[in-house]
Design a protein around this motif. Structure first.
Motif, PDB file in Angstrom:
ATOM      1  N   GLN A   1       3.282  -3.258 -12.723  1.00 29.33           N
ATOM      2  CA  GLN A   1       2.183  -3.539 -11.814  1.00 29.33           C
ATOM      3  C   GLN A   1       2.718  -4.115 -10.518  1.00 29.33           C
ATOM      4  O   GLN A   1       3.824  -4.643 -10.470  1.00 29.33           O
ATOM      5  CB  GLN A   1       1.205  -4.508 -12.480  1.00 29.33           C
ATOM      6  CG  GLN A   1       0.404  -3.790 -13.539  1.00 29.33           C
ATOM      7  CD  GLN A   1      -0.436  -4.708 -14.377  1.00 29.33           C
ATOM      8  OE1 GLN A   1      -0.648  -5.847 -14.010  1.00 29.33           O
ATOM      9  NE2 GLN A   1      -0.898  -4.214 -15.489  1.00 29.33           N
ATOM     10  N   PRO A   2       1.919  -4.009  -9.465  1.00 27.79           N
ATOM     11  CA  PRO A   2       2.447  -4.361  -8.141  1.00 27.79           C
ATOM     12  C   PRO A   2       2.883  -5.813  -8.020  1.00 27.79           C
ATOM     13  O   PRO A   2       3.748  -6.122  -7.234  1.00 27.79           O
ATOM     14  CB  PRO A   2       1.261  -4.085  -7.208  1.00 27.79           C
ATOM     15  CG  PRO A   2       0.068  -4.098  -8.087  1.00 27.79           C
ATOM     16  CD  PRO A   2       0.535  -3.596  -9.409  1.00 27.79           C
TER      17      PRO A   2
ATOM     18  N   ARG B   1       3.829   5.586  -5.539  1.00 30.22           N
ATOM     19  CA  ARG B   1       3.725   5.607  -6.995  1.00 30.22           C
ATOM     20  C   ARG B   1       2.669   6.592  -7.468  1.00 30.22           C
ATOM     21  O   ARG B   1       2.758   7.119  -8.549  1.00 30.22           O
ATOM     22  CB  ARG B   1       3.395   4.208  -7.517  1.00 30.22           C
ATOM     23  CG  ARG B   1       4.617   3.388  -7.832  1.00 30.22           C
ATOM     24  CD  ARG B   1       4.259   2.298  -8.795  1.00 30.22           C
ATOM     25  NE  ARG B   1       3.291   1.387  -8.219  1.00 30.22           N
ATOM     26  CZ  ARG B   1       3.617   0.359  -7.435  1.00 30.22           C
ATOM     27  NH1 ARG B   1       4.870   0.131  -7.156  1.00 30.22           N
ATOM     28  NH2 ARG B   1       2.693  -0.427  -6.952  1.00 30.22           N
TER      29      ARG B   1
ATOM     30  N   GLU C   1       0.834  -1.196   0.000  1.00 28.73           N
ATOM     31  CA  GLU C   1       0.000   0.000   0.000  1.00 28.73           C
ATOM     32  C   GLU C   1       0.872   1.250   0.000  1.00 28.73           C
ATOM     33  O   GLU C   1       0.624   2.211  -0.714  1.00 28.73           O
ATOM     34  CB  GLU C   1      -0.858  -0.019   1.260  1.00 28.73           C
ATOM     35  CG  GLU C   1      -2.078   0.843   1.190  1.00 28.73           C
ATOM     36  CD  GLU C   1      -3.072   0.374   2.234  1.00 28.73           C
ATOM     37  OE1 GLU C   1      -2.855   0.713   3.401  1.00 28.73           O
ATOM     38  OE2 GLU C   1      -4.017  -0.336   1.880  1.00 28.73           O
TER      39      GLU C   1
ATOM     40  N   ILE D   1       4.399   5.883 -16.935  1.00 27.33           N
ATOM     41  CA  ILE D   1       4.673   4.578 -16.347  1.00 27.33           C
ATOM     42  C   ILE D   1       4.137   3.516 -17.284  1.00 27.33           C
ATOM     43  O   ILE D   1       2.994   3.555 -17.706  1.00 27.33           O
ATOM     44  CB  ILE D   1       3.999   4.470 -14.985  1.00 27.33           C
ATOM     45  CG1 ILE D   1       4.700   5.418 -14.045  1.00 27.33           C
ATOM     46  CG2 ILE D   1       4.043   3.051 -14.477  1.00 27.33           C
ATOM     47  CD1 ILE D   1       4.343   5.221 -12.641  1.00 27.33           C
TER      48      ILE D   1
END
Lengths: 367, 314
Positions: free
Chosen positions: B309-310, B296, B290, B304
């Motif tokens: 992606q996370p 970000r 988080e 980006i």
């Protein structure tokens, strides 16, 4: 008229962020708030939105005084510089947020969001979360979210600040098109004069909390109201001169300034466009050498060094440059066609003075 | 000189290619020391607790937990945690909100004060409340006249526990809230959301994992606190004994049966602690994600790529 500010000031403790500012915005206008950072333009935008309260003065939106109306009830769309998307919501929920708060029916929300997704070219991204979007997409989601509840005014804080140069150019054109499609009164903040000139119908110029000038891009460029505006908008040659027998001088340059007291210190300014360059070193009064040329698309900027070491900037089209056969290191002569007397940052400017060149071969073939 | 050079060479020799890395020998020594320490001082005692608890069979284990005084201790522990955690949830949210989202005079003082319970010995914390609310204390006479009992009663134990566990929620929330900033809330306001709607839809979801993490830690400490609670409890069996106090009392009575009972209660506490640890580890991982997402979401100079992606980013 859509928005009116009357003698609005804002202080943050000792700091005067906005000082006695008044202006009006017409319905459907695309207006730029332009100035260097710390000029007070973002504070003005936030006061219109209701995110800041003015210390003095009144703000009217569509004829209604909104000073005491809360942010929530002003019905103003605000796009933050960093977009401020709700990161725990997907694109659909972000855009639908304002509608949900206003208790729209589910079906109406769905069709309104679909409409905006199409308008902003975001179809297929409904389920994405903000961190899965590119910078440009995030900005469009932020604009869609602000537009969803059909605001009376759209406010954008540095809309092109956080994206790279190439995308920025596309976004400018896109914003102009979006504005002409929607015809919603739009104000945006920028510190980039080129951006303001290109995008807006009118520009409001701020400096250190003061409103310096408001006008169309052409007006502020051609008729700057003071030295700050003249130097902030576009490029200007600026010289410190001293008056001697009705002529202001610095090195070999002379500028006739009738009615000026002997010995007065003045500042003279002229646009690069006002500098005429001739390949004939004797055609105009002042000889010089071309030190550098800068290629700016269809325009050329030429730096001419005078024998005294003064460097003046001239500007011409590429065609002129080629026709005259100019090149770096070439001996030339120059004519300064018109100039202004600058009198301190915020003093009003006097009209331009047209020069009468008295040098050898004066009044040569100007182009 | 010749030998010097050789020693020099060997020291930074081919076996450790990177200049900043220790030699494998040192590396293994350090790892072994750390591991031995963990096994000797953490793992073995923990195993021992469970061993002692279950040594005389499950039946004895259940019986010792079913003892009315022990049951009352378990209930009291749950009651105190049940009051303390919601209180500190609210305090923690308020304090973290104030620190992360506003600028005001005395902010550094507030931040320091939040850490005070970590710095003070729990016994001293307990004594503070005795001095304030005890019979000879500052408010003692006034409370006595109205027959309000705080010290040697449940209210005092709750007060002491609230004090001890105060920093957990706030400490967890402050960095998350600071990383998030206030712009999302402002955006919600411009879209017509009221204060509660903004809090409910925007603020709370963005800090939910950090909040849960703080609550878990707060709960663990509230259940396990000994020192401060011991000072204010008065040790009245069946009335003001919490689980940790009960463990001590059973252990001190030194009969074989009560010894097993002490370890039974201790094993229950240890089990709660282990559970907390597991949940904590999971939440830590979530809050980290988080936090990174919040970072970000801050301004970026360039675009980006969608591939960032996370899931590819831990």
């Amino acid at each position: 008229m859509s928005i009116e500010l009357r003698t609005v000031s804002k202080r943050f403790g000792e700091v005067v962020a906005v000082n006695n500012v008044s202006f009006t915005v017409q319905e459907g206008e695309l207006l730029a708030l332009l100035g260097p950072s710390g000029g007070g333009k973002t504070t003005v935008l936030r006061m219109i939105a209701g995110l800041e309260l003015p210390t003095h003065g009144d703000i009217f939106v569509r004829g209604e005084r909104v000073n005491d109306i809360s942010v929530q009830k002003r019905n103003i769309g605000f796009v933050f510089q960093n977009y401020a998307l709700f990161k725990n919501m997907n694109v659909f929920k972000n855009i639908a947020f304002g509608l949900k708060i206003k208790k729209w029916k589910k079906r109406e929300i769905k069709s309104r969001v679909a409409e905006l997704l199409e308008l902003l070219g975001l179809e297929g991204l409904e389920k994405r979360f903000p961190h899965q979007l590119s910078g440009g997409q995030r900005q469009r989601v932020a604009i869609a979210r602000a537009l969803a509840p059909k605001p009376s005014v759209l406010l954008l804080d540095e809309p092109f600040g956080a994206v790279d140069a190439k995308i920025r150019q596309e976004l400018r054109e896109w914003l102009v098109r979006l504005h002409s499609d929607l015809n919603v009164t739009t104000l945006f903040v920028t510190h980039d004069q080129e951006e303001a000139m290109e995008v807006s119908n009118r520009i409001v110029i701020f400096s250190r909390g003061n409103l310096e000038q408001i006008g169309t891009p052409r007006e502020v460029y051609e008729e700057p109201s003071n030295e700050f505006v003249a130097r902030f908008i576009g490029v200007m040659n600026v010289l410190d001169v001293q008056v001697h027998k009705g002529v202001a001088r610095v090195d070999e340059l002379e500028f006739p300034v009738p009615d000026r007291p002997e010995g007065q210190q003045l500042r003279i300014g002229f646009r690069p466009f006002a500098v005429q360059v001739s390949p004939d070193p004797t055609q105009y009064r002042y000889p010089g050498i071309i030190r550098h040329t800068f290629f700016l698309g269809i325009m050329m900027r030429v730096e001419v060094e005078l024998p005294s070491g003064l460097i003046l900037r001239a500007r011409m089209t590429k065609e002129e440059y080629v026709q005259l056969g100019l090149h770096e290191g070439q001996k030339v002569s120059i004519l300064i066609r018109s100039y202004r007397i600058l009198r301190g940052e915020s003093e009003p400017l006097s009209p331009e003075i047209m020069a009468a060149d008295k040098g050898p071969g004066a009044y040569g073939a100007g182009i | 000189m010749q030998t010097d050079t050789q020693i020099f060479r060997r020291a930074r020799g081919p076996k450790s290619p990177r200049g900043t890395e220790e030699s494998p020998f040192v590396k293994w020594i350090l790892i072994s020391v750390a591991l031995a320490f963990v096994v000797l001082f953490l793992l073995l005692p923990l195993i021992n607790v469970f061993w002692q608890a279950f040594d005389r069979g499950l039946k004895v284990y259940y019986e010792s937990l079913a003892d009315p005084d022990t049951l009352s201790a378990i209930k009291l522990t749950l009651l105190i945690a049940g009051i303390t955690v919601p209180l500190n949830l609210v305090f923690g949210l308020a304090a973290a909100w104030a620190i992360a989202k506003f600028n005001f005079k005395g902010k550094p003082v507030l931040i320091t004060l939040i850490d005070l319970p970590f710095a003070i010995s729990p016994v001293v914390a307990g004594l503070m409340f005795v001095v304030l609310f005890g019979r000879q204390g500052f408010f003692g006479e006034w409370l006595d006249a109205r027959e309000i009992r705080i010290i040697f009663a449940v209210p005092g134990m709750v007060l002491a526990t609230v004090f001890i566990t105060f920093p957990f929620v706030a400490r967890e929330l402050i960095p998350v809230m600071q990383a998030t900033g206030t712009e999302q809330e402002q955006a919600a306001l411009t879209l017509g959301a009221g204060g509660w709607q903004t809090f409910w839809y925007v603020t709370l979801p963005s800090v939910r994992w950090g909040l849960l993490y703080g609550v878990i830690l707060c709960n663990a400490r509230a259940m396990g606190e000994f020192g401060a609670v011991s000072v204010v409890s008065g040790h009245i069996t069946g009335q003001t004994d919490t689980m940790p106090l009960r463990v001590e009392k059973l252990y001190q009575s030194a009969s074989a049966a009560s010894m097993t009972a002490a370890f039974s209660v201790a094993s229950l506490l240890a089990f709660l602690a282990l559970l907390t640890l597991i949940i904590k580890t999971f939440l830590e991982w979530r809050t980290q994600r988080e936090y990174e997402a919040a970072q970000r979401a801050q301004p970026e100079p360039t675009l980006i790529a969608p591939s960032l992606q996370p899931t590819s980013h831990r």
